[in-house]
Scaffold this motif. Structure first.
Motif, short mmCIF file in Angstrom:
data_model
loop_
_atom_site.label_atom_id
_atom_site.label_comp_id
_atom_site.label_asym_id
_atom_site.label_seq_id
_atom_site.Cartn_x
_atom_site.Cartn_y
_atom_site.Cartn_z
N ILE A 155 37.62 53.19 -9.69
CA ILE A 155 37.16 53.84 -8.47
C ILE A 155 35.65 53.60 -8.34
CG2 ILE A 155 36.48 56.12 -9.36
CD1 ILE A 155 38.21 57.33 -7.07
N TRP A 156 35.17 53.65 -7.10
CA TRP A 156 33.73 53.53 -6.87
C TRP A 156 33.05 54.88 -6.97
CZ3 TRP A 156 31.52 48.75 -6.22
CH2 TRP A 156 32.38 47.68 -5.94
N TRP A 157 33.63 55.87 -6.28
CA TRP A 157 33.05 57.22 -6.20
C TRP A 157 33.85 58.13 -7.12
CZ3 TRP A 157 29.16 59.10 -2.65
CH2 TRP A 157 28.99 60.49 -2.67
N PHE A 158 33.28 58.48 -8.28
CA PHE A 158 33.97 59.31 -9.26
C PHE A 158 33.47 60.75 -9.15
CE2 PHE A 158 33.98 61.23 -13.55
CZ PHE A 158 35.34 61.25 -13.79
N GLU A 159 34.36 61.66 -8.80
CA GLU A 159 33.96 63.07 -8.64
C GLU A 159 35.13 63.99 -8.97
OE1 GLU A 159 31.82 66.07 -5.40
OE2 GLU A 159 32.47 64.07 -4.79
N VAL A 160 34.87 64.95 -9.84
CA VAL A 160 35.86 65.96 -10.22
C VAL A 160 35.19 67.33 -10.11
CG1 VAL A 160 37.40 66.82 -12.01
CG2 VAL A 160 36.97 64.36 -11.83
N ASN A 161 35.83 68.26 -9.39
CA ASN A 161 35.30 69.61 -9.23
C ASN A 161 36.35 70.63 -9.63
OD1 ASN A 161 32.63 69.14 -7.74
ND2 ASN A 161 34.07 68.02 -6.45
N GLY A 162 35.88 71.78 -10.06
CA GLY A 162 36.80 72.85 -10.42
C GLY A 162 36.12 74.20 -10.34
N GLU A 163 36.93 75.24 -10.30
CA GLU A 163 36.39 76.59 -10.32
C GLU A 163 37.44 77.53 -10.90
OE1 GLU A 163 36.78 78.83 -6.23
OE2 GLU A 163 35.79 76.88 -5.90
N VAL A 164 36.96 78.63 -11.44
CA VAL A 164 37.86 79.64 -12.02
C VAL A 164 37.21 81.00 -11.87
CG1 VAL A 164 36.88 79.40 -14.34
CG2 VAL A 164 39.20 80.27 -14.06
N GLU A 165 38.04 82.00 -11.65
CA GLU A 165 37.58 83.39 -11.57
C GLU A 165 38.46 84.20 -12.52
OE1 GLU A 165 36.42 86.73 -8.18
OE2 GLU A 165 37.20 84.76 -7.62
N PHE A 166 37.82 84.81 -13.54
CA PHE A 166 38.61 85.45 -14.59
C PHE A 166 37.79 86.56 -15.25
CE2 PHE A 166 40.56 85.76 -18.82
CZ PHE A 166 41.91 85.80 -18.48
N PRO A 167 38.45 87.66 -15.69
CA PRO A 167 37.73 88.77 -16.34
C PRO A 167 37.46 88.50 -17.82
CG PRO A 167 40.05 89.32 -16.14
CD PRO A 167 39.87 88.00 -15.42
N PHE A 168 36.54 87.60 -18.09
CA PHE A 168 36.19 87.29 -19.48
C PHE A 168 35.55 88.51 -20.14
CE2 PHE A 168 36.20 83.04 -17.59
CZ PHE A 168 36.88 82.31 -18.56
N PRO A 169 35.86 88.78 -21.41
CA PRO A 169 35.17 89.85 -22.15
C PRO A 169 33.69 89.51 -22.34
CG PRO A 169 37.22 89.21 -23.26
CD PRO A 169 36.96 88.18 -22.21
N VAL A 170 32.91 90.50 -22.72
CA VAL A 170 31.49 90.29 -22.98
C VAL A 170 31.30 89.22 -24.05
CG1 VAL A 170 29.42 91.36 -23.95
CG2 VAL A 170 30.81 92.62 -22.30
N GLY A 171 30.35 88.32 -23.81
CA GLY A 171 30.08 87.28 -24.79
C GLY A 171 29.51 86.04 -24.12
N THR A 172 29.24 85.03 -24.92
CA THR A 172 28.74 83.75 -24.43
C THR A 172 29.84 82.70 -24.59
OG1 THR A 172 26.50 84.34 -25.13
CG2 THR A 172 26.92 82.02 -24.65
N TYR A 173 30.03 81.91 -23.54
CA TYR A 173 31.13 80.94 -23.51
C TYR A 173 30.58 79.54 -23.21
CZ TYR A 173 34.03 85.10 -23.27
OH TYR A 173 34.64 86.32 -23.55
N SER A 174 31.29 78.55 -23.72
CA SER A 174 30.94 77.15 -23.49
C SER A 174 32.05 76.47 -22.71
CB SER A 174 30.72 76.41 -24.81
OG SER A 174 29.60 76.93 -25.50
N VAL A 175 31.66 75.59 -21.79
CA VAL A 175 32.59 74.87 -20.93
C VAL A 175 32.57 73.39 -21.29
CG1 VAL A 175 33.23 74.36 -18.54
CG2 VAL A 175 32.08 76.53 -19.09
N PHE A 176 33.77 72.78 -21.38
CA PHE A 176 33.89 71.38 -21.76
C PHE A 176 34.91 70.67 -20.87
CE2 PHE A 176 33.33 74.09 -25.48
CZ PHE A 176 32.27 73.51 -26.15
N PHE A 177 34.68 69.36 -20.64
CA PHE A 177 35.71 68.48 -20.13
C PHE A 177 36.34 67.76 -21.32
CE2 PHE A 177 33.72 68.84 -15.94
CZ PHE A 177 34.80 68.71 -15.08
#
Length: 300
Positions: A155-177
């Motif tokens: 592909i010429w134009w590479f784009e991936v988007n996402g979103e999530v809404e969730f009641p995560f508990p207190v803390g620090t989180y990391s996001v990965f592909f």
């Protein structure tokens, strides 16, 4: 640990002495001790005798292992609040990969730590050109929690988007592909990778971005490399301070330089882990895009 305890009450000939044994301990006393152990250790000790088995079902033992907002999590994940389930049963159910949002998301508790983990399938992301088979295909595979991945031919134009809404508990989180260069397939009963169509990723880096409420934003650029192996590409971190409301995050992965095509990429999912897990991924050699200057902690 259990073997050590048992040895205290067995003589050298292997015959139990007349001294008090583990079975004589009050159930409440046992429960007060094992509540300080990790869940797998509690389940192992439950096999010692009846006292430990009964104590391992005490609600206050498992209440301390569940996230403080577990009532909200149960309602979100299971769709109802179980009336007759003990806390151990609730913990067990939440540790299973629970699917929601039309099968595009899975969430579970880590068995040892009780940390909330989430995975978003490629079918739960907005991928430019995904409906055009000249560019993308969905490939069945056992290498994914969702038994399917998205494969980019080119592909010429590479784009991936996402979103999530969730009641995560207190803390620090990391996001990965979770990505792999090269087409995943199976041969002779094992996973193999065809790197033939891999091209374009060494010319310009891929940009990863993360947004949360309040226009907080982090970005990182990273070149994709090493065909034939699944890697977790670190997008960014976010911090949750209010567990009683849902946290909304948006994320993206782009390489939109149209001077060249890109191809030969497998996209499995986006995963969200407690940030402490990042070191585990690094230790196992599964982590990419870790430059600290690229990231900014997001507080919610």
């Amino acid at each position: 640990m259990g073997a050590t305890f048992s040895a205290l009450f067995i003589d050298q000939d292997g015959v139990s002495s007349s001294s008090p044994c583990l079975g004589d301990l009050p159930e409440s006393c046992v429960a007060s001790i094992i509540q300080h152990l990790d869940p797998p250790e509690i389940c192992k000790l439950a096999k010692l005798n009846r006292a430990f088995s009964a104590a391992s079902w005490a609600d206050f033992v498992w209440e301390s292992k569940l996230p403080p907002n577990y009532h909200i999590l149960v309602h979100k994940i299971l769709g109802f609040v179980p009336q007759n389930l003990g806390k151990r049963d609730i913990y067990t159910r939440l540790c299973r990969p629970n699917t929601f949002d039309g099968g595009t998301k899975k969430v579970w508790l880590h068995k040892s730590t009780g940390g909330v983990c989430m995975s978003i399938s490629s079918k739960g992301l907005q991928i430019t050109g995904i409906d055009d088979r000249r560019y993308w295909n969905h490939i069945p595979t056992n290498e994914s929690r969702f038994h399917s991945i998205a494969y980019l031919r080119q592909i010429w134009w590479f784009e991936v988007n996402g979103e999530v809404e969730f009641p995560f508990p207190v803390g620090t989180y990391s996001v990965f592909f979770r990505l792999q260069l090269g087409r995943a397939s199976r041969g002779f009963g094992r996973g193999i990778c065809d790197p033939e169509q891999v091209h374009g990723w060494d010319i310009k880096p891929v940009r990863f971005q993360l947004w949360t409420s309040g226009d907080k934003h982090s970005t990182c650029e990273c070149s994709l490399s090493e065909a034939g192996k699944w890697f977790h590409y670190h997008v960014g971190d976010f911090n949750v301070e209010n567990p009683n409301s849902s946290t909304k995050i948006k994320l993206s992965m782009t390489q939109i330089d149209c001077t060249h095509t890109k191809g030969g990429l497998c996209l499995d999912s986006v995963v969200i882990y407690p940030s402490a897990f990042r070191e585990r991924l690094k230790h196992k050699g599964f982590l990419k895009c870790t430059k600290p200057c690229c990231h900014m902690l997001l507080s919610i």
